[in-house]
Scaffold this active site. Structure first.
Site, PDB file in Angstrom:
ATOM      1  N   LYS A   1     -54.612  85.471  -7.711  1.00  0.00           N
ATOM      2  CA  LYS A   1     -55.646  84.425  -7.778  1.00  0.00           C
ATOM      3  C   LYS A   1     -57.049  85.048  -7.855  1.00  0.00           C
ATOM      4  CE  LYS A   1     -53.083  80.677  -7.739  1.00  0.00           C
ATOM      5  NZ  LYS A   1     -52.737  80.108  -9.057  1.00  0.00           N
TER       6      LYS A   1
ATOM      7  N   TYR B   1     -49.055  84.981   1.559  1.00  0.00           N
ATOM      8  CA  TYR B   1     -49.499  84.645   0.200  1.00  0.00           C
ATOM      9  C   TYR B   1     -49.509  85.911  -0.673  1.00  0.00           C
ATOM     10  CZ  TYR B   1     -51.811  81.683  -3.267  1.00  0.00           C
ATOM     11  OH  TYR B   1     -52.113  80.955  -4.386  1.00  0.00           O
TER      12      TYR B   1
HETATM   13  P1  NAD Z   1     -45.369  73.644  -9.315  1.00  0.00           P
HETATM   14  O1  NAD Z   1     -44.150  74.429  -9.005  1.00  0.00           O
HETATM   15  O2  NAD Z   1     -45.225  72.188  -9.415  1.00  0.00           O
HETATM   16  O3  NAD Z   1     -46.045  74.189 -10.674  1.00  0.00           O
HETATM   17  C1  NAD Z   1     -45.970  75.526 -11.108  1.00  0.00           C
HETATM   18  C2  NAD Z   1     -45.673  75.453 -12.586  1.00  0.00           C
HETATM   19  O4  NAD Z   1     -45.721  76.756 -13.197  1.00  0.00           O
HETATM   20  C3  NAD Z   1     -44.272  74.884 -12.878  1.00  0.00           C
HETATM   21  O5  NAD Z   1     -44.372  73.734 -13.676  1.00  0.00           O
HETATM   22  C4  NAD Z   1     -43.583  75.989 -13.636  1.00  0.00           C
HETATM   23  O6  NAD Z   1     -42.696  75.539 -14.630  1.00  0.00           O
HETATM   24  C5  NAD Z   1     -44.785  76.687 -14.274  1.00  0.00           C
HETATM   25  N1  NAD Z   1     -44.415  77.988 -14.798  1.00  0.00           N
HETATM   26  C6  NAD Z   1     -44.013  79.093 -14.113  1.00  0.00           C
HETATM   27  N2  NAD Z   1     -43.688  80.071 -14.982  1.00  0.00           N
HETATM   28  C7  NAD Z   1     -43.898  79.582 -16.237  1.00  0.00           C
HETATM   29  C8  NAD Z   1     -43.749  80.108 -17.540  1.00  0.00           C
HETATM   30  N3  NAD Z   1     -43.296  81.355 -17.761  1.00  0.00           N
HETATM   31  N4  NAD Z   1     -44.066  79.327 -18.605  1.00  0.00           N
HETATM   32  C9  NAD Z   1     -44.513  78.057 -18.424  1.00  0.00           C
HETATM   33  N5  NAD Z   1     -44.688  77.505 -17.193  1.00  0.00           N
HETATM   34  C10 NAD Z   1     -44.367  78.257 -16.131  1.00  0.00           C
HETATM   35  O7  NAD Z   1     -46.423  74.061  -8.188  1.00  0.00           O
HETATM   36  P2  NAD Z   1     -47.972  73.691  -7.985  1.00  0.00           P
HETATM   37  O8  NAD Z   1     -48.217  73.925  -6.551  1.00  0.00           O
HETATM   38  O9  NAD Z   1     -48.297  72.387  -8.589  1.00  0.00           O
HETATM   39  O10 NAD Z   1     -48.700  74.881  -8.756  1.00  0.00           O
HETATM   40  C11 NAD Z   1     -49.618  74.665  -9.825  1.00  0.00           C
HETATM   41  C12 NAD Z   1     -50.791  75.616  -9.702  1.00  0.00           C
HETATM   42  O11 NAD Z   1     -51.565  75.260  -8.564  1.00  0.00           O
HETATM   43  C13 NAD Z   1     -50.400  77.079  -9.501  1.00  0.00           C
HETATM   44  O12 NAD Z   1     -51.318  77.892 -10.196  1.00  0.00           O
HETATM   45  C14 NAD Z   1     -50.577  77.256  -8.009  1.00  0.00           C
HETATM   46  O13 NAD Z   1     -50.782  78.610  -7.644  1.00  0.00           O
HETATM   47  C15 NAD Z   1     -51.816  76.422  -7.802  1.00  0.00           C
HETATM   48  N6  NAD Z   1     -52.127  76.023  -6.426  1.00  0.00           N
HETATM   49  C16 NAD Z   1     -51.169  75.458  -5.648  1.00  0.00           C
HETATM   50  C17 NAD Z   1     -51.489  75.075  -4.346  1.00  0.00           C
HETATM   51  C18 NAD Z   1     -50.456  74.458  -3.447  1.00  0.00           C
HETATM   52  O14 NAD Z   1     -50.623  74.511  -2.227  1.00  0.00           O
HETATM   53  N7  NAD Z   1     -49.416  73.850  -3.974  1.00  0.00           N
HETATM   54  C19 NAD Z   1     -52.789  75.284  -3.853  1.00  0.00           C
HETATM   55  C20 NAD Z   1     -53.738  75.848  -4.681  1.00  0.00           C
HETATM   56  C21 NAD Z   1     -53.395  76.225  -5.975  1.00  0.00           C
END
Ligand code: NAD
Length: 254
Positions: free
Chosen positions: A161, A154
């Site tokens: 984070k 990570y």
């Molecule tokens: P995802 O890939 O579906 O979403 C990530 C989003 O960030 C995408 O829509 C992407 O377009 C956007 N993004 C990146 N750069 C950008 C920019 N310059 N301008 C506008 N948008 C931008 O993945 P996800 O897992 O749904 O991630 C969403 C959030 O949840 C993130 O912050 C991630 O760290 C967090 N998260 C994810 C998990 C997991 O296991 N999937 C767990 C905890 C937290």
């Protein structure tokens, strides 16, 4: 009547129907909110059908690393809706190289980009939208346990984070003076496009499951339910907090 009846929301971060932001947007709509979407250009094709499904009439591209694009977005949103009640920031990015191997190998450039997209974009969005926020506006961002403990691969995202969670606390104080709130949802691992970029993510999901007190991984609907609550008047005295939806994983040691 839903707990978000009459609320106007803007959701950042839908890349596909696997996205956590999609799970949240669905729940916001189910609870009565009018849901607008902002997306990164690369996901344009998928966002159209999702917008139709959510009944979103405001669907705007915005690269959150660009201040002028955020300013334009605020102006367009204000033109259509006047005030904003809800912002969902579900955005993060780190290069694939930075999400495997030794943390200390991260380059200066990869570190800068990860912090900019995964942390500063939240600050930028809050700062620029503050002008049109309603008095009881509420913001939610997404975090992960890797902010507190070392999760293999990570790496730089764990550091990002940690910074994001600290930013939530500082922003909560800034916003709180005017009655507005911000919180982070710390979700357990979920298979999304971004998660697929983390080396060994599949085995993290299966090994996690055995340690989770509830014995099951979470999904985007769980994130949607928690976010909808935090964004609603029912959570009016909760701000600056990081709330887990992880089946209890964070309380365990082994
Ligand atoms: P995802 O890939 O579906 O979403 C990530 C989003 O960030 C995408 O829509 C992407 O377009 C956007 N993004 C990146 N750069 C950008 C920019 N310059 N301008 C506008 N948008 C931008 O993945 P996800 O897992 O749904 O991630 C969403 C959030 O949840 C993130 O912050 C991630 O760290 C967090 N998260 C994810 C998990 C997991 O296991 N999937 C767990 C905890 C937290």
């Amino acid at each position: 009547m839903g707990i978000l009846e009459g609320k106007k929301a803007l959701v950042f971060g839908i890349a596909s129907n696997l996205s956590i932001a999609y799970g949240i947007a669905k729940q916001l709509k189910a609870e009565g909110a009018v849901v607008a979407l902002s997306y990164a250009a690369v996901h344009e094709k998928r966002i159209k059908s999702i917008a139709e499904e959510l009944g979103s009439t405001f669907v705007e591209e915005c690269d959150l690393s660009n201040d002028d694009e955020i300013d334009n977005l605020v102006n367009k949103y204000e033109e259509k809706f006047g005030k904003i009640d809800i912002i969902v920031h579900s955005v993060a990015f780190a290069s694939r190289e930075a999400l495997s191997g030794r943390f200390m190998e991260v380059t200066r450039d990869d570190f800068r980009v990860a912090m900019d997209i995964s942390v500063y974009t939240l600050i930028a969005v809050v700062k620029k939208f503050e002008r049109i926020m309603s008095d009881d506006a509420s913001v939610v961002t997404l975090s992960y346990y890797g902010s507190e403990k070392v999760v293999p691969n990570y790496n730089v995202m764990g550091v990002a984070k940690a910074a994001l969670e600290a930013a939530v606390r500082y922003l909560a104080v800034d916003l709180g003076k005017n009655g507005k709130r911000i919180n982070a949802v710390s979700a357990g691992p979920i298979k999304t496009l971004s998660a697929a970029g983390i080396s060994g993510f599949k085995s993290l999901l299966s090994s996690n499951e055995q340690r989770i007190p509830l014995g099951r991984n979470v999904d985007i609907e769980d994130c949607g339910n928690l976010a909808a609550f935090l964004l609603s008047p029912k959570a009016k005295n909760i701000t600056g907090s990081v709330i887990y939806v992880d089946g209890g994983f964070n309380i365990t040691a082994m």
